[in-house]
Every structure is written in C-alpha cells, then in structure tokens.
Enzyme design. Sequence first.
Site, mmCIF file in Angstrom:
data_model
loop_
_atom_site.group_PDB
_atom_site.id
_atom_site.type_symbol
_atom_site.label_atom_id
_atom_site.label_comp_id
_atom_site.label_asym_id
_atom_site.label_seq_id
_atom_site.Cartn_x
_atom_site.Cartn_y
_atom_site.Cartn_z
ATOM 1 N N ASP A 85 0.813 -1.221 0.000
ATOM 2 C CA ASP A 85 0.000 0.000 0.000
ATOM 3 C C ASP A 85 0.844 1.268 0.000
ATOM 4 O O ASP A 85 0.331 2.354 -0.261
ATOM 5 C CB ASP A 85 -0.865 0.029 1.273
HETATM 6 C C1 GLC Z 1 -1.517 -3.885 5.317
HETATM 7 C C2 GLC Z 1 -2.763 -3.995 4.472
HETATM 8 C C3 GLC Z 1 -2.541 -4.836 3.270
HETATM 9 C C4 GLC Z 1 -1.295 -4.407 2.563
HETATM 10 C C5 GLC Z 1 -0.113 -4.394 3.492
HETATM 11 C C6 GLC Z 1 1.146 -3.872 2.848
HETATM 12 O O1 GLC Z 1 -1.291 -5.096 5.966
HETATM 13 O O2 GLC Z 1 -3.832 -4.541 5.197
HETATM 14 O O3 GLC Z 1 -3.641 -4.734 2.408
HETATM 15 O O4 GLC Z 1 -1.103 -5.283 1.516
HETATM 16 O O5 GLC Z 1 -0.385 -3.574 4.582
HETATM 17 O O6 GLC Z 1 1.104 -2.529 2.602
HETATM 18 C C1 GLC Z 2 -0.582 2.464 5.805
HETATM 19 C C2 GLC Z 2 0.178 1.255 6.294
HETATM 20 C C3 GLC Z 2 -0.148 0.027 5.507
HETATM 21 C C4 GLC Z 2 -1.635 -0.121 5.413
HETATM 22 C C5 GLC Z 2 -2.303 1.156 4.892
HETATM 23 C C6 GLC Z 2 -3.795 1.001 4.912
HETATM 24 O O1 GLC Z 2 -0.149 2.809 4.568
HETATM 25 O O2 GLC Z 2 1.558 1.454 6.279
HETATM 26 O O3 GLC Z 2 0.432 -1.091 6.099
HETATM 27 O O4 GLC Z 2 -1.938 -1.173 4.572
HETATM 28 O O5 GLC Z 2 -1.945 2.227 5.703
HETATM 29 O O6 GLC Z 2 -4.484 2.114 4.570
#
Ligand code: GLC
Ligand code: GLC
Length: 812
Positions: free
Chosen positions: A484
């Site tokens: 993300d």
């Molecule tokens: C969080 C989110 C997931 C994403 C991950 C890496 O665990 O829930 O959707 O893939 O972060 O950013």
């Molecule tokens: C932030 C976190 C990530 C998560 C995302 C969800 O970027 O670092 O892990 O998946 O928020 O919105």
Amino acid sequence: MKFGHFDDQRREYVITNPRTPWPWINYLGNEDFFSLISNTAGGYSFYKDAKFRRITRYRYNNVPMDNGGRYFYINDNGTVWNPGWKPCKTELDKYECRHGMNYTIITGEKNGIEAETLFFVPLKTLAEVQKVKLTNKNKEAKKIKLFSFAEWCLWNAATDMENFQRNFSTGEVEIEGSALYHKTEFKERRNHYAYYSVNVPIQGYDTDRESFIGLYNEFSEPQAVMAGKPNMSEAHGWSPIASHYIEVELQPGESKEFVFVLGYVEFESRDDKWESKGVINKKPAKETIAKFDTAAKVDAAFMELRAYWDNLLDNYVLKSGEEKLDRMVNIWNQYQCMITFNFSRSASFFESGVGRGMGFRDSNQDLVGFVHQIPPRARERIIDIASTQFPDGGCYHQYQPLTKRGNNDIGGGFNDDPMWLIFGTVAYIKESGDFSILDDMVPFDNQPGTEKTLFHHLTVSFNHVIENLGPHMLPLIGRADWNDCLNLNCFSWDPNESFQTTENNSEGTKAESLMIAGLFVVCGRDYVELCRQIGNNEEAARAEKFVNDMIESVKKHGWDGEWYLRAYDFYGKKIGSNENKEGKIFIESQGWCTMAGIGLEEGMVQKSLDSVKKYLDCEHGIVLNNPAFTEYVVEYGEISTYPAGYKENAGIFCHNNPWVIIGETILGRGDYAWDYFRKICPSYTEEISNLHKVEPYVYAQMIAGKDAFKPGEAKNSWLTGTAAWNYYTITQFILGIKPAYNGLEVNPCIPADWKGFTVSRKFRGATYKIEVKNSGVMKGVKKLIVNGTEVAGNIIPMQPAGSVNTVEVIMG
Ligand code: GLC
Ligand code: GLC
C-alpha cells in the site's frame, strides 16, 4: 522473559503477570456479536460492524493504555479491587488470565476472596455472557459488595468520539428489575438497543457515568464503588452506562455464581419496537436473558462453544515432535485465521474499527487460512467480495461489513486487487470441490441488473491485468500493489493528504510492478488450470499465452542480475535495482517471482533467494527492502515516510516472509524454509516477549527490522494476512499437504534432519491419517501408499465421504 505459558491441553494461553508489555487481547464471538477483551478485561463489544454498531465505548491510545472495558469492582470492607487487576491495580494475591478459543477466564484473589470471571459469546447469541464466581476461602463469613460496569457507545464509533454537541444530549436508558437498557436514538431511526442484566435481584444501580465515577475520578476510583453505595442514577444525555450493585454474603468455603448478559437486540419491523408509548419492547432481550439465567445454562453453552472448536480444529491435526510448531498449527494459527476471516483489518488494538472495513485483497488472502474450517462461510465471503467489483475487473479496495457496499472514501485502483479474487476462489474450489460457485450470478458494484457469473468475474479480473500493461509489458501498478505504501503515481508534498486516497496521477505513467507480474503468473496459471477443469479449453489457451508472455517480460525487463527488480517508477526508472542508492532490493518481487518459478532453469530463482538471504534476512526475520530509505522520495510515496526499519520501510513485514519461504520450497531448500518460518513464528519468540511486546500466541503484522532503533519489537498483532499466509505455507508447502481438484497432493519440503511427522486431515468429508517418513532428504516423495496400496505420483485420490484412510508417504 515470559509473562505466562501455553496450556495446549486446554488450548489456552495463560497469562500470570498482568503487567504484560502491551495489552494481550482475545476475541469473543465468531459470527455477528463480537467483543475484544484484554488480559485485564479492557476492550469493547459491537454487532457486525465495529464502526456503525459499536455497543460499548473504547478510548484508543489511552493513558494508561487500555483503560475502559467491562469491569467488576469488589469492595471488601473498604479494600477495592478487580479480578483482572485493572483498573484499580490493587495488588492481588493471585492473578491469572486464560485466553482460549473465543473465551477468556480472568481470575483474581484478594484477602481470601477469589473471583473467577468467564467471558464468552455463546454460539448463535447476540450477547456477551459473563459468569462471575465468588468464593470465600476464609475461615469466617464475608460480606462484600460487587459492582459491574459497562459504558455505552452511542452506536457510531466515529461520531461517538467527536460530535459532543449532539451526543451529550441524546443518551436515554430504561431500567427494569436487574436489566439496564441503552435505548439512545431508538425513538428515531434506530431499530436496535442494548442491555446489561444480571440473573439475581440487585440492590442498586447506576446508569449515568458521572454519578457512578464522579467527574474528577478515574476508572480506578469510581465514587460509587469507593463509597460502597450506588446512586440509582438515571442517565439523561451525557454518558449513559450500566452498573449493577449486588450485596454478597459468603460463608466460609462458599461460592456464589452470577450471570451477567450484555446483549443487543434488533427489530426487523418498526411496528415491533414498542411495548407502549416510550417503553421499548423488551421481549427479545428477556428471551436471551432467560437462556442464560442460571450458571448451569451458562456452563452448558460454554461446553457447546468448546465442542464447536474441538470439531473445527479436528480438521487438521499435526504431530511433528516440535511442541511449539504443533501448538501453532493445531491451535493458535488456525484460531487467528478465523479471527482475520471475521474482521479483516477492522477491529484490534491497532485498528480502531472506524477506519477500515473489509479489504478486497485482505479478505481474499484471509480465505486461504480459513477455508478448510467452514467452507460455506468462505463461499459466502467470496460472493460478497466479488459483488463489489467493477465491470472492468477493477474493484473497491474495501467494503463495509454491515452494508456490504464498496467504500467510496478509499475507492479503487489498486491493481493487484483483481488477482486475489482468483486466488481466493481457487482455494475455495480446491478445498470444497464445489465448482457450482462459478455459476453463481454476482452483480458488479452491488448494482441490481448487472449480474454475471462468478466465472465471468474471474475472467475480467484476469483481463484487468493484461489490459493495464506498461511500456515493458509488465503490469501497471495503479494506486499501489500489495504494498500500500509504494505509491508511484502520487507525488504528494501536502501532509494533509492521505497517500491512500490522494489523486492518482496514472495518466502517462510508466509505473509497473514486478510484484503483480509474479502474482499474475501464479494466479494466471491457477486460472488456466481452472478453465481446463471446467472444459473451457479455448479460454485456457488464450489465458496461457498471456501468462507465458508475462514470464518472458519478467525475464527480459524484470531481472537485475542478482535479483528481480521491484518496479518501474512513473518515469520508467528502475526501483529495487543495484543502481538505486536506497531500496536496492525488495522482498515482494523476490517472493512472487520465485513462487512463480520464473527463470528457474536459468538459475534466477536460486540467485534471487540467495540475495534475499544476503541482504534481507536478519535475526528476527526477513526485512521488506534494503537499504532502508533514509530520505523522503516523492516518486515512491508512503514507503519512504516511515523511519528506517519500520513498517513498509525495511520492517519485517511478516505477511510477505512466507512468499520467500514458499520460494525456498520450490527450490527444495527445506532447511532455509524452516529457518525463516521459525524466526517469525510467535510460539518460538515467546521467550523474548519483553522485546517482542505483543501476544506470543498470534502473529503480528510487523517486527522492527535490522535498521530500526529496536530490532525485534513487534506491532500490529492479530489482524494481518500473516496469519493466513503462514498457515498456508506451513501446511501446504513445508508439510506439503495441499488440496487439489482431484485429491490431496503430498509434497513436503522439510529440514533434512526431520524424521517425519503425521497429519490427520479432513478433506471433503473423508479423513486422511497421513504419516510422512523421512531419512535425510528435504524434498521428494519416493513412495505413496494409500490404505495399503501403492499409488503412482504424489496425489492421494479422493476417498468416499465418511471414510478414514491411512496414508504412508516415504520421502526420498
Ligand atoms: C496492510 C494492508 C494490506 C497491505 C499491506 C502492505 O497489511 O492490510 O492490504 O497489503 O499492509 O502494505
Ligand atoms: C498504511 C500502512 C499500511 C496499510 C495502509 C492502509 O499505509 O503502512 O500497512 O496497509 O496504511 O491504509
């Protein structure tokens, strides 16, 4: 240092020191009514949706941490204490918290009075039942005062925390006998209320917070409890609560049990809401209360819950000789998979329950750890998820569990999302054998009239990737892929913007993802195989060509010499390359491209995994990238905002460690696979609980990496794809027992010095008692014997439902 121990016989973690380094929590309920409960009884309850139907109030990131919850106060002739130590923190003579499968038992003892409190949500019940057992261990009789306490939330957990000009005027309660009702907003649009009752006559109550606690007091010194006298307050606005007051007399050696029910009622029809003008219809509440009005009824419901879990966990039972592994595989990892299946990323002590609903990619991944437990629930989930997809295969990134509608605040554009629908659906069909799901008619964006078969949804998912290729014929990343925080089309200089939702400048972008490329090859092959299974050979051939093209593109444009690139940025510049100053190598593309076996013959897989070992591995697990970013890179986005070693910036993101582990099993390196697995496995890090900080019985999303200030410190426990991925990895790739369309495939990849293991696996109604024997290899099945007869290959053919089968596997 440890703060408790595992009790595998009872499937519990027993906390013996209440001062855990962080609240160690558990989840109650597993269908509609849920509670979070910490080892000191902190936490809250909700119905279905932690945002829209919050029943009790919780204040996050509190001082002290985890203040507020369902509390019992005992006033024993002026000494005031709680069975869970908090909030009074009166030193106890004995404290113990047993977190079990959807129940928690907290026991405290002070001055010869023992209070054992059992908390659980009985099956098919919209209530948290609490049984308090008080025992007098003294030689003389005792008179004590028991106060209960719950603080109501005004339903919407978000506005409850902000809209005080309204909230302080809306609270309404009703009091009838021993039941205290929270009917705030019931008069207007709401068709639901909550209640808190006890199965004995009470000597008093409070329903107004200020009357009970006192404006200048804290949870640790509620004025009613300190004075030993309730105020019989009736809340009008402000903060409604529910507190019972009970005078208890105990003879020497005597025990008394009290049953409290904290429940929720919802009416289908407006006509049923009222008993008489202004008086709520209490019939449904009374029915639930009556179901649990004796300790014996509660005990029976508790046994039912335990039997339910015995049955669920009986589907997969491992005996490996490694106690720590067995307890994860047989108990805690499966349990966490149920929890992540239920909650996605919504409600934990790191997720507030107001921010995120059910994730499209998250929920699909959670399925693979859960599907063997209750396939029909996985089926329903797949249909819910697919219903939020757009006709072009793209999808809402999240949806709300209550409405099941896509969440507009975050929208879509995460280009890995569509692939996960294939991933989840294939896992479901392989487990259940139920191909009929492919014919289910499923809408797009929940719009009636747009229904197409689920198979069509999978086709548009597949097409979404190939219709969105970049200059190197690699998948365009969109807003982000699995990571993300790799926001390659975002370019934000405004701290008031969210990286997740800010304008996605995808016009003219060259940003491509090698992670999606690998994912596409793995899931694309699954799609091809599925098409063949249903006799759609034409579609299989069409799809296969695209998969092969992708493999070629990765080999040609995705290889950096020693490892796979991570991505190309907006301008078409390499990310995750030796040419970069920071972030030279990333885990996600090493994981997915090795899982896909891209360039296996050319030695790419081995080189990539050797590079992971060299640059990303550390004492506590495999970090996400290396070197960590030390400067903000506007072209990369959120990843470079985190301090080095945390979260997506070189943290050990436990979710993706299994991808490398699976890659290792593809190479056949069982030693490495196991070594990586053990590093992040909670039962193996129990000894360093003081450093690790979060619960030693469940996975955390992130452990601080080698570049962090405090490597090894974990955060964000419970709601993480780590649960499903590790379960999937250990059971299907290391132990190697994998559901296939036509049977159970057996292909273990274990350390050479393992002598073997046994697994009892239920699969489509039949039981398989599998014994794997090893003499010094890491991979390879030499002989497969099913019910005494040798079978060619490594697939155990399907056996009739109800049968119990013995399987012998000789590795070599
Ligand atoms: C969080 C989110 C997931 C994403 C991950 C890496 O665990 O829930 O959707 O893939 O972060 O950013
Ligand atoms: C932030 C976190 C990530 C998560 C995302 C969800 O970027 O670092 O892990 O998946 O928020 O919105």
